[in-house]
Motif scaffolding. Structure first.
Motif: not given
Length: 128
Positions: A9, A12, A44-45, A47-49, A51-52, A55
């Motif tokens: 975190a 990032l 970025l958002v 990519d984060a979504k 990856k989440a 995962t």
């Protein structure tokens, strides 16, 4: 695990802050700069979504596999227990039947001895 999440975190956030500063200091027009910043933040958002979601999917698959393995072991254990119970019941029945047979034989033998003794006494009394 929590320490790794904190480090990721922080990286990032640092990357986002560095990119934002770089864009702010770049010699571009304000509208282009705001658009670039918005695009970068949206990337970025996204990519984060992504990856989440990946995962979460991986965790779901892993937990499904763990549950399947647990069910398999549990079903095998239950099956083994039923087999052991059936074997124990069979052994108990066999032992009881053997004991009942021996008791019946002993009773018949005792009955024959009592009858023989009674006949001997009867004969003794009649002969006397």
């Amino acid at each position: 695990m929590k320490d790794q999440a904190k480090v990721i975190a922080a990286l990032l956030i640092g990357a986002a802050a560095g990119a934002a500063l770089g864009l702010l200091l770049a010699p571009e027009k304000g509208t282009e700069l705001r658009g670039d910043i918005a695009d970068y933040i949206n990337d970025l958002v996204d990519d984060a979504k992504t990856k989440a979601q990946n995962t979460a999917k991986d965790i779901k698959e892993y937990s499904g596999n763990v549950i399947d393995k647990a069910k398999s072991k549990f079903n095998g254990t239950v099956s083994d227990l039923w087999d052991a119970k059936d074997n124990a019941v069979d052994v108990a029945k066999s032992t009881i039947n053997d004991a009942a047979g021996k008791a019946a034989d002993a009773a018949d033998s005792a009955k024959a001895k009592v009858k023989e003794t009674a006949n001997d006494w009867n004969n003794s009394v009649q002969n006397a």
